[in-house]
Design an enzyme around this catalytic site. Structure first.
Site: not given
Ligand code: AHR
Length: 674
Positions: A57, A272, A399-400
């Protein structure tokens, strides 16, 4: 527990010492011994061949100022105060007037290099003196090494009358001499090259610089030497030695550290960050491909600029270079629920009228990755230098995300369109941000209804939680979607990297492996963090401009990655009375035939083990024993100042039945050769 004398002797001996003891050794040890039985000759259960991977990320300066090899910060003058209050187009740049030189710089947008890259600098020289220009000091100093070459490049043209602030600019027909230098902080010239900027159209100028001396914090200086003016944009400096020598490539030492993990997949461009801080902040893959000066950078969700110089082509190419599958994650038509910049603060969905175009973007990505060079998007990939398809198998959608009706409606539209057009693509859905709770339950229920191929679970939990949840996947339905543990890490209360947290992750992995028929993929998170620029800890790898610091968490991942198998072998552990944090798993790597046993001891006392490799032919077998251990469970410091725990590997030989001691606070991998 009293460590038996025999085990103490073994532990004191070098790791290379063969540990071959009769099964019925020393009666005194009987009650304190745990017994590990591996069905070494059984057919076993096939498990995912892609189980171990990494998650990248752009967080903690993981891309610009990190894995991306670019050494100039804010090379295209696109930093803005919307990213950080004190930022603007000149961030990381200063104006330089030497030896009586007079002139200045302005930001312009009238005639940009490309509409996606709107800002450029107008540099005007009233009095040349010894030069008027700009200086960039990279990300806190540019590290250069003697013996290495660096490619400097910039786009420039002569200014029209009236474009520069001086009325005396633009002397027709005379090129502008421009000197580009690598200099030390004290002004010592390390390397230089002179260019002549000519004409009124943007042109790229480039040369190789080979510094005569190493410097950890050099600067790039660009000086115009005559009265007049030039426009300037996309000022770049790359080491020629990027990872695999790629143009616009990756920082070699960081990329190598990732490659050494031997991941089977790389998830990108983030969590995120992918679905972004509001609907206008999605990470749009199409903005990240094509010539770098035409890409559309933006503020990333973590509050800084992403140039997207490390874009989709570079991610896919990196995956290919390290033998990993790409796993791109695209927004599910909704932004991150933690967004501050969405109209209602929180999750928002794209208007349904915009979904067809958005879905087309998702389909176009698959064509770009897998389509022949004769297709619209496949041609773009071919033009970038990769005529062969990349072989994309997995696509993450969302994503989540919070599992809301807005999310479900959009996810369904995307998933069904992908499956209709590309039935072979495995769609990875999401079960929200936590390992349990409302989003989790609803996410799983929805995934089952939708027959999603793989569901992404995230958990950042205490080391204790990991140990308490070793059996989590033993109960999962084998007929439903498979699992991607897309983000996991054991978090200490103070969020330091410790051996204890690393061992909890190793223990967790034995559970993934045991359930590798239903757990398809797993990746620790986050991967990278530049010291002084972290928005999130703990991370797996820390780095500075020149150093890479590997944590115990990294080494656990590396031991796991370098010792993957594709068949799980039943592993029974009978723990001795009083033994708490002890677990194990075993796999066979059918490619080599090797048998791999992973043992985690999270207790602060050594564990005496009797090991039975059932079905292994009698006699001695060559084995490698790799151990990560320390007497102090919290001995690891990511700053690299406290003792750093590293694994040791040694050869040994084992019989079908043998005894060994696993050290206190340790992760052991036995690789028994066939
Ligand atoms: O890994 C850091 C963050 O944790 C990521 O962006 C998100 O998907 C999760 O909340």
């Amino acid at each position: 527990m009293n460590t038996p004398r025999l085990f103490r002797t073994l532990e004191a001996a070098a790791l290379g010492t063969a540990i071959l003891l009769p099964a019925a050794f020393a009666a005194e040890t009987e009650s304190a011994r745990s017994t590990l039985t591996v069905q070494a000759a059984s057919a076993g259960t096939p498990i995912s061949g892609d189980l171990f991977g990494v998650f990248f990320e752009d967080l903690n300066y993981a891309a610009d100022g990190g894995l991306y090899g670019e050494l100039i910060q804010n090379r295209s003058f696109e930093y803005s105060a919307t990213e950080q209050n004190d930022w603007g187009p000149f961030f990381s740049w200063t104006v330089e007037r030497r030896g009586g030189g007079d002139g200045g710089i302005n930001i312009k947008t009238a005639r940009p290099l490309h509409p996606n890259n709107p800002h450029y600098v107008a540099l005007s020289v009233k009095t040349p003196g010894q030069g008027v220009g700009v200086v960039n000091s990279g990300f806190g100093g540019i590290p250069v090494q003697t013996g290495n070459a660096y490619e400097v490049s910039f786009f420039s043209h002569q200014l029209f009358m009236g474009e520069a602030w001086s009325p005396n600019n633009g002397i027709e027909g005379r090129p502008m001499p421009v000197v580009v230098r690598l200099e030390s902080a004290t002004g010592k010239v390390l390397a230089e090259q002179t260019f002549r900027v000519t004409g009124r159209d943007w042109q790229r100028y480039s040369a190789r610089l080979t510094p005569g001396q190493s410097d950890g914090a050099a600067r790039l200086v660009l000086l115009a030497g005559e009265k007049g003016g030039i426009a300037l944009d996309e000022v770049s400096l790359f080491p020629v030695q990027t990872f695999h020598g790629r143009k616009n490539g990756l920082r070699a030492d960081l990329a190598q550290a990732i490659a050494d993990l031997k991941p089977k997949f790389v998830r990108f461009p983030g969590g995120c960050l992918s679905h972004g801080d509001g609907l206008t902040n999605f990470y749009r893959w199409k903005d990240t491909v094509g010539p770098v000066e035409q890409r559309k950078g933006q503020r990333n969700l973590w509050g800084y600029h992403q140039s997207v110089g490390l874009g989709y082509f570079e991610f896919f190419q990196f995956c290919e270079d390290i033998g990993a599958r790409p796993l791109p994650v695209l927004p599910a038509g909704v932004c991150c629920q933690n967004a501050d910049n969405s109209p209602g603060h929180g999750q928002e969905g794209l208007p349904l009228a915009e979904m067809p175009a958005y879905i087309q973007d998702v389909l176009d990505l698959i064509e770009w990755a897998n389509g022949p060079a004769t297709t619209t998007w496949g041609r773009l990939r071919a033009e970038a230098g990769h005529p062969e398809p990349f072989g994309l198998k997995y696509v993450g959608i969302g994503n989540e995300d919070q599992i809301t009706p807005v999310f479900k409606e959009r996810f369904k539209l995307i998933q069904e369109a992908v499956k209709a057009r590309y039935p072979g693509i495995q769609v990875v859905g999401t079960a929200g941000p936590f390992p349990s709770g409302e989003d989790f339950d609803q996410g799983w229920q929805f995934a089952r209804e939708q027959k999603v191929d793989v569901v992404d679970e995230h958990y950042y939990q205490s080391p204790e939680w990991f140990w308490e949840n070793l059996a989590r996947y033993d109960r999962y339905d084998r007929k439903g979607p498979r699992v991607y543990v897309g983000e996991y890490a054991a978090h200490e209360r103070d969020r330091r990297n410790t051996l204890r947290s690393a061992l909890a992750e190793a223990a967790g992995f034995t559970g993934f492996e045991r359930n590798g028929d239903v757990v398809a993929l797993a990746s620790y998170a986050p991967l990278l963090a530049r010291r002084g620029h972290t928005q999130w800890t703990p991370d797996m790898i820390y780095f500075t401009a020149t150093d890479v610091v590997l944590t115990a968490n990294y080494y656990v991942q590396q031991m796991v990655g370098q010792n993957q198998g594709d068949v799980y072998l039943t592993t029974d552990l009978a723990k001795a009375a009083g033994r708490k944090l002890l677990t194990a798993s075993s796999v066979r790597d059918t490619r080599t035939g090797d048998l791999i046993v992973k043992i985690v001891n999270g207790d602060s006392t050594p564990a005496a083990l009797s090991i039975r490799l059932a079905g292994l032919p009698a006699g001695n077998h060559r084995a490698l024993r790799t151990v990560l251990a320390n007497l102090q469970a919290d001995a690891v410091n990511p700053d690299g100042q406290a003792p750093v725990v590293r694994p040791d590997t040694a050869e040994m030989s084992v019989a079908p039945e043998f005894a060994m001691e696993v050290p206190a606070n340790s992760f052991t991998v036995l690789r028994i050769r066939r």
